[in-house]
Each structure stands twice: as C-alpha cells, then as structure tokens.
Design a protein around this motif. Sequence first.
Motif, PDB file in Angstrom:
ATOM      1  N   GLU A   6      95.438  59.595 -60.316  1.00 36.53           N
ATOM      2  CA  GLU A   6      94.700  58.352 -61.071  1.00 36.53           C
ATOM      3  C   GLU A   6      93.206  58.913 -61.195  1.00 36.53           C
ATOM      4  N   HIS A  89      96.191  54.626 -73.194  1.00 40.29           N
ATOM      5  CA  HIS A  89      95.403  55.415 -72.357  1.00 40.29           C
ATOM      6  C   HIS A  89      94.072  54.871 -71.920  1.00 40.29           C
ATOM      7  N   LYS A  92      94.940  51.935 -69.538  1.00 37.70           N
ATOM      8  CA  LYS A  92      95.222  52.542 -68.250  1.00 37.70           C
ATOM      9  C   LYS A  92      93.924  52.929 -67.479  1.00 37.70           C
TER      10      LYS A  92
END
Length: 102
Positions: A6, A89, A92
């Motif tokens: 992440e 994206h 996220k």
Amino acid sequence: MLTQEEKDFIVYWEANRLKQKKYFRSWLVGLPVGLLFGIPIILNYATGWYKRAAMVAGSKFNPMVLIIAILLIITFSAIFYRQHQWEQHEQKYRELKQQEGL
C-alpha cells in the motif's frame, strides 16, 4: 497501519497520477479494450452469417458509416475504460492517504 504494498502504491500514484489522466495516453493504453468491442462487429459484418442483413447492407448501406461507427465505439470504450481505472486508483489512493493520516 499500511502494508508495504500500500505504501508503494501511494508513492507510485503520487508520481504518475497526472500522467495517466491525459486522454491520449488513456486512448493508447485502453485501445486493446476498445478493439475487443470493435473487432467482433467487423467480423460479424464481414462473415455475412445473417444473409438477410447482408442483402440489406449490400443495397442500402455505406461501409464508411460502419467504419466511422466502429472507430467511435473503439475510441469511446478505450477512453471510458482508462478513465474508470483512473478513478478506481484515485479512490484507493485517497482511502489509503486517509488511513495513513489516522
């Protein structure tokens, strides 16, 4: 706590988010997805498996209209697909940045 994957995504997305937002790049990268929609249409027309439609197309149809329509379908699909991926994206990224700040 964020995983290493992440954290790597956050670094990558901060560096590349604006570059991937550009329409020409979106079109080039999304082109294979657009072709997945356009090629079956061309094959359907070229094979002539539906005889009655082939007869009507042969007498009242301008092939240039089909070519333009297919190019528009391919372009729209490619850009829409890449923009959708960019939005995923970005979402996220924002969720991870918020989670990082906690």
